[in-house]
Design a protein around this motif. Structure first.
Motif, PDB file in Angstrom:
ATOM      1  N   ASP A  42     -48.023  22.936  13.842  1.00 32.70           N
ATOM      2  CA  ASP A  42     -46.879  22.166  13.405  1.00 32.70           C
ATOM      3  C   ASP A  42     -45.573  22.953  13.474  1.00 32.70           C
ATOM      4  OD1 ASP A  42     -46.518  19.563  12.455  1.00 32.70           O
ATOM      5  OD2 ASP A  42     -45.835  20.418  10.536  1.00 32.70           O
ATOM      6  N   LYS A  43     -45.642  24.215  13.114  1.00 31.84           N
ATOM      7  CA  LYS A  43     -44.441  25.052  13.024  1.00 31.84           C
ATOM      8  C   LYS A  43     -44.061  25.691  14.354  1.00 31.84           C
ATOM      9  CE  LYS A  43     -43.073  24.709   8.956  1.00 31.84           C
ATOM     10  NZ  LYS A  43     -41.679  24.410   8.692  1.00 31.84           N
ATOM     11  N   SER A  44     -44.962  25.622  15.362  1.00 29.67           N
ATOM     12  CA  SER A  44     -44.631  26.367  16.569  1.00 29.67           C
ATOM     13  C   SER A  44     -43.947  25.479  17.600  1.00 29.67           C
ATOM     14  CB  SER A  44     -45.884  27.034  17.157  1.00 29.67           C
ATOM     15  OG  SER A  44     -46.921  26.113  17.257  1.00 29.67           O
ATOM     16  N   ASP A  45     -43.159  26.108  18.439  1.00 29.26           N
ATOM     17  CA  ASP A  45     -42.507  25.377  19.526  1.00 29.26           C
ATOM     18  C   ASP A  45     -43.481  25.176  20.675  1.00 29.26           C
ATOM     19  OD1 ASP A  45     -39.549  25.223  18.720  1.00 29.26           O
ATOM     20  OD2 ASP A  45     -40.122  27.272  18.247  1.00 29.26           O
ATOM     21  N   VAL A  46     -44.227  26.217  20.975  1.00 29.98           N
ATOM     22  CA  VAL A  46     -45.266  26.095  21.997  1.00 29.98           C
ATOM     23  C   VAL A  46     -46.531  26.751  21.451  1.00 29.98           C
ATOM     24  CG1 VAL A  46     -45.950  26.628  24.370  1.00 29.98           C
ATOM     25  CG2 VAL A  46     -43.539  26.274  23.849  1.00 29.98           C
ATOM     26  N   TYR A  47     -47.664  26.085  21.648  1.00 26.95           N
ATOM     27  CA  TYR A  47     -48.940  26.622  21.184  1.00 26.95           C
ATOM     28  C   TYR A  47     -49.772  26.928  22.431  1.00 26.95           C
ATOM     29  CZ  TYR A  47     -52.873  27.043  17.905  1.00 26.95           C
ATOM     30  OH  TYR A  47     -53.916  27.506  17.141  1.00 26.95           O
ATOM     31  N   PHE A  48     -49.802  28.208  22.813  1.00 28.86           N
ATOM     32  CA  PHE A  48     -50.526  28.594  24.024  1.00 28.86           C
ATOM     33  C   PHE A  48     -52.022  28.712  23.715  1.00 28.86           C
ATOM     34  CE2 PHE A  48     -46.299  30.466  24.922  1.00 28.86           C
ATOM     35  CZ  PHE A  48     -46.067  29.930  26.179  1.00 28.86           C
ATOM     36  N   SER A  49     -52.849  27.961  24.414  1.00 33.43           N
ATOM     37  CA  SER A  49     -54.293  28.087  24.239  1.00 33.43           C
ATOM     38  C   SER A  49     -54.885  28.770  25.461  1.00 33.43           C
ATOM     39  CB  SER A  49     -54.927  26.714  24.094  1.00 33.43           C
ATOM     40  OG  SER A  49     -54.459  26.132  22.912  1.00 33.43           O
ATOM     41  N   LEU A  50     -55.437  29.947  25.243  1.00 39.42           N
ATOM     42  CA  LEU A  50     -55.969  30.688  26.382  1.00 39.42           C
ATOM     43  C   LEU A  50     -57.424  30.364  26.644  1.00 39.42           C
ATOM     44  CD1 LEU A  50     -53.361  32.484  25.856  1.00 39.42           C
ATOM     45  CD2 LEU A  50     -54.645  34.141  27.236  1.00 39.42           C
ATOM     46  N   ILE A  51     -57.738  30.184  27.903  1.00 37.74           N
ATOM     47  CA  ILE A  51     -59.121  29.956  28.284  1.00 37.74           C
ATOM     48  C   ILE A  51     -59.446  30.726  29.557  1.00 37.74           C
ATOM     49  CG2 ILE A  51     -59.331  27.660  27.266  1.00 37.74           C
ATOM     50  CD1 ILE A  51     -58.806  26.459  29.974  1.00 37.74           C
ATOM     51  N   GLU A  52     -60.720  30.833  29.820  1.00 40.31           N
ATOM     52  CA  GLU A  52     -61.153  31.370  31.101  1.00 40.31           C
ATOM     53  C   GLU A  52     -61.925  30.276  31.812  1.00 40.31           C
ATOM     54  OE1 GLU A  52     -63.229  35.116  31.209  1.00 40.31           O
ATOM     55  OE2 GLU A  52     -61.857  35.954  29.721  1.00 40.31           O
ATOM     56  N   LEU A  53     -62.207  30.548  33.067  1.00 38.51           N
ATOM     57  CA  LEU A  53     -62.908  29.550  33.852  1.00 38.51           C
ATOM     58  C   LEU A  53     -64.405  29.656  33.592  1.00 38.51           C
ATOM     59  CD1 LEU A  53     -62.416  27.382  35.947  1.00 38.51           C
ATOM     60  CD2 LEU A  53     -62.450  29.127  37.714  1.00 38.51           C
ATOM     61  N   ASP A  54     -64.847  29.301  32.380  1.00 35.21           N
ATOM     62  CA  ASP A  54     -66.285  29.333  32.110  1.00 35.21           C
ATOM     63  C   ASP A  54     -66.666  28.215  31.145  1.00 35.21           C
ATOM     64  OD1 ASP A  54     -65.466  30.198  29.616  1.00 35.21           O
ATOM     65  OD2 ASP A  54     -66.057  32.274  29.926  1.00 35.21           O
ATOM     66  N   LEU A  55     -67.940  28.044  30.962  1.00 33.53           N
ATOM     67  CA  LEU A  55     -68.443  26.923  30.179  1.00 33.53           C
ATOM     68  C   LEU A  55     -68.031  27.014  28.709  1.00 33.53           C
ATOM     69  CD1 LEU A  55     -70.088  24.426  30.658  1.00 33.53           C
ATOM     70  CD2 LEU A  55     -72.137  25.688  29.997  1.00 33.53           C
ATOM     71  N   ARG A  56     -68.043  28.264  28.205  1.00 38.93           N
ATOM     72  CA  ARG A  56     -67.646  28.462  26.803  1.00 38.93           C
ATOM     73  C   ARG A  56     -66.252  27.891  26.565  1.00 38.93           C
ATOM     74  NH1 ARG A  56     -66.757  33.934  24.427  1.00 38.93           N
ATOM     75  NH2 ARG A  56     -65.521  34.175  26.287  1.00 38.93           N
ATOM     76  N   SER A  57     -65.318  28.320  27.410  1.00 38.65           N
ATOM     77  CA  SER A  57     -63.936  27.857  27.268  1.00 38.65           C
ATOM     78  C   SER A  57     -63.857  26.352  27.425  1.00 38.65           C
ATOM     79  CB  SER A  57     -63.039  28.508  28.316  1.00 38.65           C
ATOM     80  OG  SER A  57     -62.865  29.873  28.048  1.00 38.65           O
ATOM     81  N   ALA A  58     -64.607  25.824  28.409  1.00 43.66           N
ATOM     82  CA  ALA A  58     -64.541  24.383  28.667  1.00 43.66           C
ATOM     83  C   ALA A  58     -65.040  23.612  27.455  1.00 43.66           C
ATOM     84  CB  ALA A  58     -65.376  24.045  29.898  1.00 43.66           C
ATOM     85  N   GLN A  59     -66.167  24.053  26.888  1.00 48.25           N
ATOM     86  CA  GLN A  59     -66.722  23.311  25.762  1.00 48.25           C
ATOM     87  C   GLN A  59     -65.837  23.414  24.523  1.00 48.25           C
ATOM     88  OE1 GLN A  59     -70.761  24.745  25.549  1.00 48.25           O
ATOM     89  NE2 GLN A  59     -71.458  23.174  26.977  1.00 48.25           N
ATOM     90  N   ASN A  60     -65.312  24.615  24.275  1.00 47.52           N
ATOM     91  CA  ASN A  60     -64.446  24.754  23.111  1.00 47.52           C
ATOM     92  C   ASN A  60     -63.161  23.942  23.271  1.00 47.52           C
ATOM     93  OD1 ASN A  60     -66.331  26.402  22.062  1.00 47.52           O
ATOM     94  ND2 ASN A  60     -65.189  28.309  22.285  1.00 47.52           N
ATOM     95  N   SER A  61     -62.623  23.910  24.493  1.00 42.45           N
ATOM     96  CA  SER A  61     -61.394  23.124  24.708  1.00 42.45           C
ATOM     97  C   SER A  61     -61.678  21.659  24.445  1.00 42.45           C
ATOM     98  CB  SER A  61     -60.883  23.223  26.143  1.00 42.45           C
ATOM     99  OG  SER A  61     -60.920  24.523  26.582  1.00 42.45           O
ATOM    100  N   MET A  62     -62.826  21.224  24.927  1.00 39.82           N
ATOM    101  CA  MET A  62     -63.202  19.817  24.755  1.00 39.82           C
ATOM    102  C   MET A  62     -63.223  19.472  23.260  1.00 39.82           C
ATOM    103  SD  MET A  62     -64.893  17.338  26.665  1.00 39.82           S
ATOM    104  CE  MET A  62     -66.152  18.051  27.718  1.00 39.82           C
ATOM    105  N   ARG A  63     -63.845  20.363  22.463  1.00 41.34           N
ATOM    106  CA  ARG A  63     -63.938  20.093  21.026  1.00 41.34           C
ATOM    107  C   ARG A  63     -62.557  20.074  20.389  1.00 41.34           C
ATOM    108  NH1 ARG A  63     -68.688  23.366  21.173  1.00 41.34           N
ATOM    109  NH2 ARG A  63     -68.452  24.644  19.341  1.00 41.34           N
ATOM    110  N   LEU A  64     -61.715  21.031  20.836  1.00 39.13           N
ATOM    111  CA  LEU A  64     -60.384  21.115  20.230  1.00 39.13           C
ATOM    112  C   LEU A  64     -59.543  19.883  20.587  1.00 39.13           C
ATOM    113  CD1 LEU A  64     -58.506  22.887  18.561  1.00 39.13           C
ATOM    114  CD2 LEU A  64     -57.683  23.899  20.671  1.00 39.13           C
ATOM    115  N   VAL A  65     -59.601  19.505  21.850  1.00 37.45           N
ATOM    116  CA  VAL A  65     -58.830  18.335  22.286  1.00 37.45           C
ATOM    117  C   VAL A  65     -59.241  17.118  21.458  1.00 37.45           C
ATOM    118  CG1 VAL A  65     -58.493  16.707  24.193  1.00 37.45           C
ATOM    119  CG2 VAL A  65     -58.437  19.163  24.642  1.00 37.45           C
TER     120      VAL A  65
END
Ligand SMILES: Nc1ncnc2c1ncn2[C@@H]1O[C@H](COP(=O)(O)OP(=O)(O)O)[C@@H](O)[C@H]1O
Ligand SMILES: [Mg+2]
Length: 418
Positions: free
Chosen positions: A301-324
């Motif tokens: 809420d307080k940030s202007d940009v919220y950078f979410s870092l991921i790598e090209l792997d399943l872990r990142s993909a699954q966690n992003s999916m949950r977060l989205v």
């Protein structure tokens, strides 16, 4: 190479030469083969436009237009062609033979991105490809298009009158490079110009396993614990005392020596901390814990940009999916979230690039900001407790973060002026 026009079996063509007589540029053929293997084609001036319009040109990243100074007709056609190619948002590399500086200057002004002389010096094409494959300015602009509010970028020196921009950095899986990105972004922002640099604060809110102290070789201080255990009664002085100075314009609120429970801080504390930081600094970079906590939403809420870092792997993909999903379900300010793909595949890694596209599509996210693999230098730099700018200024990861910092600052400064 592949013939771009007659190719029947689909092989992604990422580049094309455009030549009146490619035979005159034999070494270009060899160099393209070395750089791109099968993934390039050759066109002549007559079929170039038709190819650009066709679906086969979808993957095209750049064209290498050969220009021979003694052939005036070709010069004119090259000039027209540059305009056309730029309409498709494809980069242009000129390969020039006996072209006068005046004409070269004109061709560059028409929008060519790079030029290399013929015969091609060792490594020149590869360097040019690297430069054009960096995220483009517009992409960076998109990243920070969320209005960045800041009052102090132009160097106000009074205390507590600033209105800094807040950038959060969150690694969606452990070890994806969030802290490395946060620290180096902060460092670059505080070293942009020679004179009056913006004041930058790195806040390590990864309270338990934060790495800012290690990566910048800073002491973990007891006063930080005191500050965090009673945020409500913090004033400017208490806040300033808890900070460690890296250099003139770069300070850090690192994590305390003891392991702290993440719920030591509540949303109100975090809000107070961020407000205090904003009023004292031009940029506040927050290194977030990987785990979602009760104050994650406050930071978003307080940030202007919220950078979410991921790598090209399943872990990142699954966690992003949950977060989205979580963000959408709670109606949170999703638009502030900007994905950053770390250790992104190289420009010439065709299968890697197509995996990136698939990942972005399946998660319905943009993956426009991509950071390259920086090799062992990155970990070494972190272990030495120094920024990449100090230990490996030419490292591709450093260059990319530096460029992002410059664009972010330019946009923020324009917003202030407007
Ligand atoms: N682009 C990169 N290229 C090479 N190594 C990297 C890159 N980004 C991060 N690293 C390394 O990966 C490891 C984890 O990085 P770190 O920033 O601590 O991740 P996180 O904060 O997400 O846990 C470190 O050893 C770091 O040096
Ligand atoms: Mg970290």
């Amino acid at each position: 190479m592949s013939s771009a026009v007659t190719e029947t079996e689909p092989k992604p063509i990422v580049a094309c030469t455009i030549a009146h007589d490619l035979g005159e540029f034999g070494q270009l053929v060899e160099t393209m083969d070395t750089e791109l293997g099968e993934h390039w084609g050759d066109l002549n001036f007559d079929d170039a436009e038709a190819f650009l319009k066709s679906p086969e040109s979808e993957e095209l990243e750049f064209v290498a237009i050969t220009v021979w100074g003694r052939d005036e007709d070709v010069l004119l056609r090259a000039a027209t062609l540059i305009n056309t190619v730029k309409e498709y948002d494809i980069a242009v590399i000129l390969v020039t033979k006996d072209v006068s500086p005046a004409i070269l200057h004109q061709l560059m002004r028409l929008g060519a991105d790079e030029f290399i002389p013929y015969p091609i010096p060792q490594g020149a094409l590869s360097d040019a490809i690297q430069r054009i494959s960096r995220p483009k300015e517009v992409i960076v602009q998109k990243v920070v298009e969320v209005p960045v509010q800041m009052g102090g970028a132009q160097g106000q020196s009074q205390r507590a009158t600033r209105n800094g921009a807040v950038f959060a950095v969150h690694g969606l899986a452990g070890g994806v490079g969030a802290s490395t990105f946060a620290i180096n972004l902060a460092w670059e922002l505080s070293h942009l110009e020679k004179g009056d640099n913006p004041k930058v604060l790195l806040m390590d809110l990864d309270l338990q396993f934060g790495s800012s102290a290690t990566y910048l070789d800073l002491p973990r201080r007891e006063v930080v614990f005191e500050l965090l255990s009673d945020v409500a009664s913090m004033d400017d002085e208490v806040f300033q005392q808890a900070l460690v100075t890296v250099d003139a314009n770069f300070q850090v609120l690192s994590n305390p020596p003891e392991l702290l429970p993440l719920d030591l801080l509540g949303p109100e504390d975090i809000e107070l901390l961020i407000e205090r930081a904003r009023s004292n600094f031009d940029y506040v970079i927050i290194d977030m814990p990987t785990t979602l906590v009760q104050w994650s939403e406050t930071v978003l809420d307080k940030s202007d940009v919220y950078f979410s870092l991921i790598e090209l792997d399943l872990r990142s993909a699954q966690n992003s999916m949950r977060l989205v999903r979580a963000l959408k379900a709670e109606d949170l300010p999703y638009e502030k979230m900007k994905y950053v793909l770390n250790k992104a595949p190289k420009f010439t890694d065709i299968s890697g690039k197509s995996r990136v596209r698939k990942m972005a599509e399946s998660l319905e996210i943009d993956l426009e900001v991509q950071l390259p693999e920086g090799g062992k230098q990155i970990t070494q730099s972190n272990d030495h407790g120094l920024s990449l700018a100090q230990t490996a200024p030419k490292n591709p990861l450093r260059k990319e973060i530096q460029k992002l910092a410059q664009s972010v600052h330019e946009i923020a400064a324009t917003d202030v002026a407007a």
